[in-house]
Structures are given as C-alpha cells and as structure tokens.
Write a protein that holds these residues in place. Sequence first.
Motif, PDB file in Angstrom:
ATOM      1  N   LEU A 176       0.841  -1.189   0.000  1.00 33.81           N
ATOM      2  CA  LEU A 176       0.000   0.000   0.000  1.00 33.81           C
ATOM      3  C   LEU A 176       0.881   1.245   0.000  1.00 33.81           C
ATOM      4  O   LEU A 176       1.807   1.377   0.793  1.00 33.81           O
ATOM      5  CB  LEU A 176      -0.899   0.005   1.247  1.00 33.81           C
ATOM      6  N   GLY A 177       0.624   2.149  -0.935  1.00 31.25           N
ATOM      7  CA  GLY A 177       1.407   3.379  -1.010  1.00 31.25           C
ATOM      8  C   GLY A 177       2.560   3.315  -1.984  1.00 31.25           C
ATOM      9  O   GLY A 177       3.200   4.338  -2.243  1.00 31.25           O
ATOM     10  N   ALA A 178       2.828   2.125  -2.537  1.00 26.37           N
ATOM     11  CA  ALA A 178       3.925   2.001  -3.502  1.00 26.37           C
ATOM     12  C   ALA A 178       3.453   2.461  -4.876  1.00 26.37           C
ATOM     13  O   ALA A 178       2.262   2.546  -5.149  1.00 26.37           O
ATOM     14  CB  ALA A 178       4.409   0.553  -3.571  1.00 26.37           C
ATOM     15  N   ARG A 179       4.399   2.760  -5.771  1.00 27.92           N
ATOM     16  CA  ARG A 179       4.037   3.126  -7.138  1.00 27.92           C
ATOM     17  C   ARG A 179       3.339   1.952  -7.820  1.00 27.92           C
ATOM     18  O   ARG A 179       3.690   0.798  -7.609  1.00 27.92           O
ATOM     19  CB  ARG A 179       5.281   3.530  -7.930  1.00 27.92           C
ATOM     20  N   PHE A 180       2.369   2.284  -8.634  1.00 28.36           N
ATOM     21  CA  PHE A 180       1.524   1.274  -9.255  1.00 28.36           C
ATOM     22  C   PHE A 180       1.779   1.295 -10.761  1.00 28.36           C
ATOM     23  O   PHE A 180       1.170   2.059 -11.492  1.00 28.36           O
ATOM     24  CB  PHE A 180       0.064   1.600  -8.910  1.00 28.36           C
TER      25      PHE A 180
END
Length: 199
Positions: free
Chosen positions: A91-95
């Motif tokens: 969660l919160g990482a680049r997608f």
Amino acid sequence: MFTGLVETTGKVLALEARGESARLTLNVGAMASELADGESVAVNGCCLTVTAKDAAAQTACFDLLMQTLKVTSLGDLHEGSLVNLERAMALGARFGGHLVQGHVDATVKVLDWSEHGQDHRLEVEIPAEQRGLVIPKGSICLDGISLTAAEVTESSVVCWIIPHTFQLTNLHTKKAGDRLNVEFDMLGKYVRELMRAMK
C-alpha cells in the motif's frame, strides 16, 4: 493483489505429488530472506501461499491444490523450469502495471513467439468463452506479466515484448505451443457479469 510487474525469476527445484495436491519448491534467490510464512507470492501469475522458507538455502515452498493444478499451467513445471515471481503489492507504492488478483482464468497456447529486431512478437490464443475480455491497448496478464494488448483478433491477442521484459522474465525460455497462465482484466470481467445479470 499484484501489479503484474515481475520482481525476479525463480528456479523449480521440485514439484512433488502429495495425493491430490502437490508441493512446489523453488530457489527464489535473495527474495527468500524477505518472505514470511503465509505470505502471498504470484508464481507465473498464480497467487500462492508461502508454506515454508529457508533464507540460507534461498528456497521457498508452496502447496498446490488440485484445483490450482487443473486451472493453471503449474503442473507443467519440472526441475529447472524458470518461473516469474512477484510479492503482493505494498500500500502506497508506485503502481506501474495493472490490477492483478493472481486468480488465473485459464491457460492459453502460444501461437507465435518470434524475434523482430530487438523486440519479440508474442501471440496467444484466446478461449472462445473469454473473447471480449481483451480490448486493443487494454491490459492482459500472461504468466504474471502485465502486458498491453497491441492487436486483438477474433481468436487471439498479440503483445510486443521489449528487451527488458524478455531478459528479466521467463519469456526467453518459451516457444510456440507452450501454455501460459492468463488473467483477464478485472474491470472487463465485472462488466461482463453485470451485463449477464441485467439480462
């Protein structure tokens, strides 16, 4: 949940039958030190649970149900096979890819796997019951790799593979006739089911 961005590849050490199930043991390299028992890992696009690991030996084990063996191509693996690996997204990482559940819809046959300059052309069949779930320039997940559908015909989809993807995934070990795991775009599947319900 995954993104279809392969982190690394692993090598099959063993696929042992255990009654109506099997245990898959992989050399996962340095990833072994980062895994926890019970963690989800996409192996060739199939969400599996880590049931044992050995950081020193760089191995991880996964138990496969009969249903998993029936729906995916994991039963085709043998000692030395190369598999694509991706840990669940943080969660919160680049997608960077697209939403991938790790729930394989079917296996598809490679129709064409050919070199074109520095790139490769990958064409796979699309099962009749799954047609309409892929659109031109849409996303498709093949063996855990998020790819763009460059061309869509009545019975197949074509993806173009750049050198980076060719080198860092298991695709360089594939050939025409091989089976790949496919997961179709989640949005397309929801739309199809909603349309069916409305009828």
